[in-house]
Design a protein around this motif. Sequence first.
Motif, short mmCIF file in Angstrom:
data_model
loop_
_atom_site.label_atom_id
_atom_site.label_comp_id
_atom_site.label_asym_id
_atom_site.label_seq_id
_atom_site.Cartn_x
_atom_site.Cartn_y
_atom_site.Cartn_z
N VAL A 51 -2.63 3.59 7.91
CA VAL A 51 -3.50 2.81 8.79
C VAL A 51 -3.09 1.34 8.76
O VAL A 51 -2.98 0.69 9.81
CB VAL A 51 -4.98 2.98 8.36
N VAL A 52 -2.83 0.83 7.57
CA VAL A 52 -2.46 -0.59 7.46
C VAL A 52 -1.13 -0.84 8.16
O VAL A 52 -0.99 -1.78 8.94
CB VAL A 52 -2.38 -1.01 5.98
N THR A 98 -2.57 8.12 4.01
CA THR A 98 -3.83 7.73 4.64
C THR A 98 -3.93 6.21 4.80
O THR A 98 -3.56 5.67 5.84
CB THR A 98 -5.04 8.25 3.84
N ILE A 99 -4.39 5.52 3.76
CA ILE A 99 -4.63 4.08 3.93
C ILE A 99 -3.39 3.32 4.31
O ILE A 99 -3.40 2.50 5.21
CB ILE A 99 -5.14 3.42 2.64
N LEU A 112 0.82 -1.20 0.00
CA LEU A 112 0.00 0.00 0.00
C LEU A 112 0.86 1.26 0.00
O LEU A 112 0.47 2.27 -0.58
CB LEU A 112 -0.93 -0.01 1.21
#
Lengths: 735, 735
Positions: B517-518, B513-514, B271
């Motif tokens: 979080v991951v 962002t993503i 990601l």
Amino acid sequence: MPRPDPAELYELTEDGQIRSPTQTHSASQYVDGRTIDWLQEEAVERERTNSQRAQHGVRGLLLPWFDAARMWLVVILIGIGIGVTGGWLDVLVKWLGDLREGRCSYGFFYNQVACCSGVKPGEACTDWRTWSEFFGVGPAPAQALLQSFVYVSLAVAFAGSAAVLVKTYAPYAFHTGIPEIKAILGGYVLTAFLTPWTLLIKALGLALAVASGLSLGKEGPLVHVACCMAYLLSRFFKQFRNSEAQQRKLLAAAAAAGVSVAFGSPLGGVLFGLEELDTFANESEVMWRGFVASAVAAVSLQWVNPFGTSKLVLFQVTNASDTWRAFELIPWLTLGVIGGILGSVLIKLNVEIALYRRNSALNEWPIVEVIGVSAITAAISYLVVFSRVQASELVANLFQECDPTKIDYHGLCNPTAMWENVFLLILTAAIKVLLTAWTFGMMIPAGIFLPTIAIGACLGRAVGLLTQGLQRAYPTAWIFLSCPPDPSVRCVSPGFYAVIGASAMLGGVTRMTISLVVILFELTGALSHVLPIMISVMTSKWVGDAFGKDGGIYAVWIAMRGYPWLPPVDFEDKGDTGAQLMRPLERLVVIEDEQDTVLSLDGMLNDHDFHGFPVVRRQEFLGFVTRDKLRLALAPLLCEDSERRKRCFFSSQTSSPDEQVDFSSLLEEAVLQLRQEVPKELVVNMFQKMNLRQIIFTTGGKLRGMVTKSDVVKLLTCNFPHSGALGSGARRSWA
Amino acid sequence: MPRPDPAELYELTEDGQIRSPTQTHSASQYVDGRTIDWLQEEAVERERTNSQRAQHGVRGLLLPWFDAARMWLVVILIGIGIGVTGGWLDVLVKWLGDLREGRCSYGFFYNQVACCSGVKPGEACTDWRTWSEFFGVGPAPAQALLQSFVYVSLAVAFAGSAAVLVKTYAPYAFHTGIPEIKAILGGYVLTAFLTPWTLLIKALGLALAVASGLSLGKEGPLVHVACCMAYLLSRFFKQFRNSEAQQRKLLAAAAAAGVSVAFGSPLGGVLFGLEELDTFANESEVMWRGFVASAVAAVSLQWVNPFGTSKLVLFQVTNASDTWRAFELIPWLTLGVIGGILGSVLIKLNVEIALYRRNSALNEWPIVEVIGVSAITAAISYLVVFSRVQASELVANLFQECDPTKIDYHGLCNPTAMWENVFLLILTAAIKVLLTAWTFGMMIPAGIFLPTIAIGACLGRAVGLLTQGLQRAYPTAWIFLSCPPDPSVRCVSPGFYAVIGASAMLGGVTRMTISLVVILFELTGALSHVLPIMISVMTSKWVGDAFGKDGGIYAVWIAMRGYPWLPPVDFEDKGDTGAQLMRPLERLVVIEDEQDTVLSLDGMLNDHDFHGFPVVRRQEFLGFVTRDKLRLALAPLLCEDSERRKRCFFSSQTSSPDEQVDFSSLLEEAVLQLRQEVPKELVVNMFQKMNLRQIIFTTGGKLRGMVTKSDVVKLLTCNFPHSGALGSGARRSWA
């Protein structure tokens, strides 16, 4: 199609001026089956924000801010809406499902859990009564008969009424909805798919279909419901109503929220939007909205708390040993291979059944088909022990490790019954493959995720049991030396094998990668096992792709329905250029500047269904005119005889404007032009990345040809044998 | 730059024929500071695969297969390589870090854990001796003095030697490396950044820098190390050596693997590549490679098992209560806001310090600076109790919930010492902000992730302690009614607040962002808390963006160094068109077909440093000629007097080829052409999505102007005040 009255399309603007149809660009200009022009939409949006900023004083500052505020309001409302809806749908499904077995003595509308919530642990719940208790049937055979009769007939009634609702009120509410959403997000116009009516029927039908015990899931349809909500909300705001592009950006966020609610997986929702819907690649802003909608939806779902656990994790994996051993890679890779192969088989089977349904008498009797299949499903479910419960319950039990303190689910943990269990699990999986392949495509809302997970979980658990049996039989073999020497300590965790099996099966059917892994561990909470899940998804995608580059079940359905959707595949040409792909000038319908008359243009519009026409003057390319603009401009002129024979000019530099009609405001000059020597690969790539509708090929200013999105779609789907097999025959209309 | 001997660039192909330089396109054609032409690279690659497929018989089938096999081999080798390297670096850092406190009595090369591994739990470890024990120093004050002296001087020695290594052998090994990798993946050529020498120095220097206790992390530099490895491996295979584009696709996979190893986060790696490096948007195939490399790297790391835990999760969060209460949203949102503001402040501070360093005497004395800062850091670390340990250990302790069965870390769990703890935590955070802002940019390998996490964790824990204190003081206030009534049951988990604080701070600094979080929940294993993490990251990004649309610290450094990297921002024009962006014809250096002579072309090459030149005939655009091809073609002609005055023709339809030199094979005709009326936004968009190097503007076949990547980069970075402030002055060279 009836021609729209042009007067209806004139629109009174807020400042009281009448805007001509060539200036305005309302969403109503598109009819179903068309593809929107992203560049055009972006241009309109740009103009709108610029005119807002140009306003004097505070207005110029506040208007853009209001725009953004409205957008975030809608995004948050969508999140809340789908979160609450998803939660209440779960409650409804639970109640309907329980109703098949009995009812609450003190209130019809309580499900079994709610009915027994007052009972202290250890005590028996007497308030919940099975139907045989309720009707006071005594003898055991009669009890069983009554129970199974109510079970099957309610299943049939639920499924049948779902089918009737869908067939009568909203045909678009059938199936999963993901293929359509993928097409719509890519620019396809299908307003009928997003009406409030579809929303209502899909939500209601989904609850009925899931409760009927058919082999289907709620995941895809929930995404559809979320998109319908977003569409409905967007109609209240002019900024979205007038822009198909803005609407689609909202839909993308809604789809992410839908996945978030379906799996209790907020992050998986964003990634699903990213990977499968392929929409966020365009703008980070859109991904950001998906992120917010997804998080809000998950919070709302947790607030509704449909399962009374106040947890998002649906199928909590517990007691799985935290470490794994090298030898386990063998069964896991095996599961990956099985998942890849079986996934391909399921897709192929599903396609064959869909084609058979279309070409047989079943096409005329969709409701009868649903009733028949639901009766068969219910009957089989009663016979095979593992499928008697709801699929979600089966999956939850298969993911669970054996724990002596808990109830043993159907003897699954009995080590002496290993072979029986393995046989039963494989049988269940096989039955579910057949039922799913048939159910996915019937006239009811149906998702493919949950059945696929169930199939994979059965197979995975079977492989896990076999591995465990092998290890227990030969604990001293060199391959098992890494296991703890104490036989009472578990070395192989069959429950986790079920998770691996589910991932592999999902990988084979959907061919998703990252989003699948994220969804799976948000679903199971098995974060420490992310690597095995990744490996199995990887393997099954590899194997599946080797068996057919179909790109997963959604891509297959898009191709069968013939939607203009560009698969994000890496197209490789064999040295071809744009010249081989384009429709050459000789086969194009073009407008001759200062040659064509009002009458000839009208005739052209009636003869050809193309979306737009290039304008040339002696082969020199001037610009592009869209069908809708031209039709609106022609309409008032056709009534007057004096005007009908006049020639039309489109280029602004013309010398004799007096006897001619001025259509120069219709001409779009900012059209993408390429040389025909450009590699085909680049042309395809530009369509994929820039969301284009057409590319014009010119050499030295002279028009050579044109490529439209439909040409590229045909090129990319030509190797799939059933392209457009389920299409409505109107395939050319979006060309 | 010395002109290359053209003979060197001729290359003997496998079939023994000499290939002319106009046909071949080896990677050596690019010099550092240029930008590669993706379209050209793809065209060459396409030609290569087509010629392979065209081979007769089995060869035609096997050659493409071998290509794919080699590619996967390299991807897997990269994964294994960086996994093993990362693992061993961890071991080395642990040993060096422990060396600052003592040594193992029975072997110098054992770290504290390994040294004491034979000791049974409960027993004291006598094999590990602090320096004062080793040297037999008796009195307590002398012990403390000796200990702190060794501690500080070893810290200075480590940091100093890292700086000397970097300064002397590989200047590119300093800093994090992420900005450069982003630029390289976007097409920038910077071979010096990826040499084996840089690999060695960066890895070694990183271990020394981390062990010295400076306020820096290993994450970014590990990504750089992974990319160096990928580059080194790619040199062994002709298919990568000859194609800069293929190399970059490998580098993207390597970067994902690097993140995977740095955080023990295989999914986060993929990601990160997707979101921050923005590379996989181009091809799903590339993402897929990143996925595989990431998974292989994580498996390798787990196999090396540097921490002896056989777990990937670095900062396991335990004992955090699974549910959270609505009132907790208030402190979490507060943390998000703090993270956003402090992140912006850290970025701005870092920029100011970098500018000061560049313009002051420090620029000449980088090693002295490193030694000074490391001495100050070591001294302060000894004074403030929380920073005495390695940052990773501090973070692990802050993430930990209080547990009566475990040792209380520096009295953090003492409820009576709340105010002292809060003060100490905030002090630690403030000191770390200053030290990090200074350290990130010095002449040593330094990552920003870990220090940021440490700052955020301190603040988060402080807010958590305050919330807990408030709840314990007023347990009956209506806002705390959702807490369990039993005061012995924990309601607020301060350890989890530390995780939230870390997310918020990271969000503010990196604006990811993503992937953030991951990475965070792969780092902590706190899957059930994904929602609060998402919310805090969301808030801090929002707040951070409101304080300055700089796009995070990496984007700021790219702008300061002046790399030609297109930020993935949504550019909005104000009604401008391409005409405003392009360099108009009058200001372009063009080649006149059949007018320019060999001599005039050579003069043009010497006068202008542009990458390529448009070819026109009486304003009509014919095509594009790159500088390198033209130079190679001119070189042999310049030696002969008879040829030097000849005119050159580029278009193939010319009529008088006899007295002229035929350069038609140099002309690239498949160049992207647009009309100048195209909106500016679309032009920027095409550069961002299609990886273009230039766009030609024509009207009716006539050249109007040209836009290069550098023009677009300038446009997008113009609002950042310090663009190119750290550049090497050669900013124009990639134009």
